[in-house]
Design a protein around this motif. Sequence first.
Motif, PDB file in Angstrom:
ATOM      1  N   PRO A  86      83.924 -70.124  38.580  1.00 23.78           N
ATOM      2  CA  PRO A  86      83.147 -71.067  39.402  1.00 23.78           C
ATOM      3  C   PRO A  86      83.427 -70.890  40.893  1.00 23.78           C
ATOM      4  CG  PRO A  86      84.248 -72.191  37.576  1.00 23.78           C
ATOM      5  CD  PRO A  86      84.786 -70.801  37.626  1.00 23.78           C
ATOM      6  N   ASN A  87      82.487 -71.334  41.707  1.00 21.05           N
ATOM      7  CA  ASN A  87      82.705 -71.318  43.150  1.00 21.05           C
ATOM      8  C   ASN A  87      83.936 -72.148  43.485  1.00 21.05           C
ATOM      9  OD1 ASN A  87      82.251 -70.764  45.825  1.00 21.05           O
ATOM     10  ND2 ASN A  87      80.337 -71.887  45.979  1.00 21.05           N
ATOM     11  N   GLN A  88      84.686 -71.722  44.515  1.00 20.93           N
ATOM     12  CA  GLN A  88      85.909 -72.382  44.979  1.00 20.93           C
ATOM     13  C   GLN A  88      87.026 -72.322  43.931  1.00 20.93           C
ATOM     14  OE1 GLN A  88      84.784 -76.287  46.498  1.00 20.93           O
ATOM     15  NE2 GLN A  88      84.026 -75.355  48.379  1.00 20.93           N
ATOM     16  N   SER A  89      87.071 -71.230  43.172  1.00 20.07           N
ATOM     17  CA  SER A  89      88.153 -71.023  42.211  1.00 20.07           C
ATOM     18  C   SER A  89      89.456 -70.698  42.938  1.00 20.07           C
ATOM     19  CB  SER A  89      87.819 -69.872  41.265  1.00 20.07           C
ATOM     20  OG  SER A  89      86.740 -70.192  40.433  1.00 20.07           O
ATOM     21  N   THR A  90      90.581 -71.087  42.340  1.00 16.48           N
ATOM     22  CA  THR A  90      91.908 -70.735  42.851  1.00 16.48           C
ATOM     23  C   THR A  90      92.621 -69.862  41.827  1.00 16.48           C
ATOM     24  OG1 THR A  90      92.807 -72.803  41.948  1.00 16.48           O
ATOM     25  CG2 THR A  90      92.112 -72.829  44.264  1.00 16.48           C
ATOM     26  N   ASN A  91      93.768 -69.281  42.258  1.00 13.05           N
ATOM     27  CA  ASN A  91      94.521 -68.340  41.415  1.00 13.05           C
ATOM     28  C   ASN A  91      93.598 -67.271  40.848  1.00 13.05           C
ATOM     29  OD1 ASN A  91      97.082 -69.711  41.701  1.00 13.05           O
ATOM     30  ND2 ASN A  91      96.257 -71.296  40.345  1.00 13.05           N
ATOM     31  N   PHE A  92      92.750 -66.749  41.709  1.00 13.51           N
ATOM     32  CA  PHE A  92      91.702 -65.816  41.314  1.00 13.51           C
ATOM     33  C   PHE A  92      92.283 -64.430  41.066  1.00 13.51           C
ATOM     34  CE2 PHE A  92      88.117 -63.014  41.863  1.00 13.51           C
ATOM     35  CZ  PHE A  92      87.029 -63.730  41.407  1.00 13.51           C
ATOM     36  N   THR A  93      92.021 -63.850  39.895  1.00 10.87           N
ATOM     37  CA  THR A  93      92.519 -62.508  39.562  1.00 10.87           C
ATOM     38  C   THR A  93      91.409 -61.578  39.078  1.00 10.87           C
ATOM     39  OG1 THR A  93      93.051 -63.214  37.303  1.00 10.87           O
ATOM     40  CG2 THR A  93      94.814 -63.381  38.947  1.00 10.87           C
ATOM     41  N   ASN A  94      90.180 -62.061  39.012  1.00 10.00           N
ATOM     42  CA  ASN A  94      89.078 -61.238  38.503  1.00 10.00           C
ATOM     43  C   ASN A  94      88.776 -60.056  39.425  1.00 10.00           C
ATOM     44  OD1 ASN A  94      89.006 -63.342  36.729  1.00 10.00           O
ATOM     45  ND2 ASN A  94      86.794 -63.598  36.775  1.00 10.00           N
ATOM     46  N   ARG A  95      88.125 -59.063  38.877  1.00 12.60           N
ATOM     47  CA  ARG A  95      87.704 -57.901  39.659  1.00 12.60           C
ATOM     48  C   ARG A  95      86.211 -57.939  39.975  1.00 12.60           C
ATOM     49  NH1 ARG A  95      91.562 -57.699  41.804  1.00 12.60           N
ATOM     50  NH2 ARG A  95      93.501 -56.742  41.139  1.00 12.60           N
ATOM     51  N   SER A  96      85.529 -58.940  39.433  1.00 15.04           N
ATOM     52  CA  SER A  96      84.101 -59.076  39.728  1.00 15.04           C
ATOM     53  C   SER A  96      83.682 -60.531  39.563  1.00 15.04           C
ATOM     54  CB  SER A  96      83.258 -58.187  38.808  1.00 15.04           C
ATOM     55  OG  SER A  96      83.377 -58.610  37.471  1.00 15.04           O
ATOM     56  N   VAL A  97      82.516 -60.835  40.112  1.00 16.98           N
ATOM     57  CA  VAL A  97      81.940 -62.178  40.007  1.00 16.98           C
ATOM     58  C   VAL A  97      80.492 -62.016  39.553  1.00 16.98           C
ATOM     59  CG1 VAL A  97      81.282 -64.266  41.260  1.00 16.98           C
ATOM     60  CG2 VAL A  97      83.371 -63.047  41.881  1.00 16.98           C
ATOM     61  N   ALA A  98      80.077 -62.816  38.578  1.00 18.87           N
ATOM     62  CA  ALA A  98      78.687 -62.808  38.124  1.00 18.87           C
ATOM     63  C   ALA A  98      78.054 -64.149  38.485  1.00 18.87           C
ATOM     64  CB  ALA A  98      78.606 -62.571  36.620  1.00 18.87           C
ATOM     65  N   LEU A  99      76.974 -64.113  39.244  1.00 22.00           N
ATOM     66  CA  LEU A  99      76.255 -65.323  39.638  1.00 22.00           C
ATOM     67  C   LEU A  99      74.893 -65.317  38.957  1.00 22.00           C
ATOM     68  CD1 LEU A  99      77.033 -65.285  43.474  1.00 22.00           C
ATOM     69  CD2 LEU A  99      78.240 -66.529  41.686  1.00 22.00           C
ATOM     70  N   VAL A 100      74.614 -66.372  38.212  1.00 19.02           N
ATOM     71  CA  VAL A 100      73.347 -66.477  37.491  1.00 19.02           C
ATOM     72  C   VAL A 100      72.509 -67.577  38.137  1.00 19.02           C
ATOM     73  CG1 VAL A 100      72.249 -66.873  35.266  1.00 19.02           C
ATOM     74  CG2 VAL A 100      74.473 -65.718  35.359  1.00 19.02           C
TER      75      VAL A 100
END
Length: 200
Positions: free
Chosen positions: A1-15
């Motif tokens: 989600p937008n404004q996530s913390t402790n972010f470790t992902n390598r990509s973001v998918a926005l639908v």
Amino acid sequence: PNQSTNFTNRSVALVFDEYLQIKNISDIRISPKCSESLKITLKANKLNIGLPKLLKPNTTYTIHFGKSLLDLNEGNIIENFKYVFSTGSILDSNFVVGKTYELYSGKPLKNILVGLYKNLDSMSISGPLYYSFSDEKGDFLIDNIKNDNYVLCAINDENRNLNYDSGEQIGYTVKPINLNKNRAVGLFTQESSTPIKKVY
């Protein structure tokens, strides 16, 4: 989600709820600036963003979309859209709000790049650490800023390269600004010095 913390992902998918088109993919940028560019792919209503591999720890990042995203049918621009995340446990919460105007006439200026820099020398080299664009009334907001010392610079960035180029209107502070304050920035055109061609 937008404004996530402790972010470790390598990509973001926005639908999105509509099919999209991308007008200027180069307008989609991340700040603070990274050594790698974002990898953008769009399929129907799903936008996938591949992130740089080396993100700094405990840092709040903002992906700015500028005027790059439009709905497919009517071509309406999704204005002032951004995605924010933090690699730490909190989102940086400092901000600068204000207005851009033409210094001599007082007329509000729209679509002005307003950025925060470590010093004035970097404004034509590395681009801003944090930035936003003024709206139709000249108003701007830069948020999710890390607590630090910055100078503020406003540029009529006609070629959208996020740097100052000779001939563009500019306004700036010489000393570091106080965050969480309202700032009015007057822009002017710097006169270029005329070189001496011949001496008699």
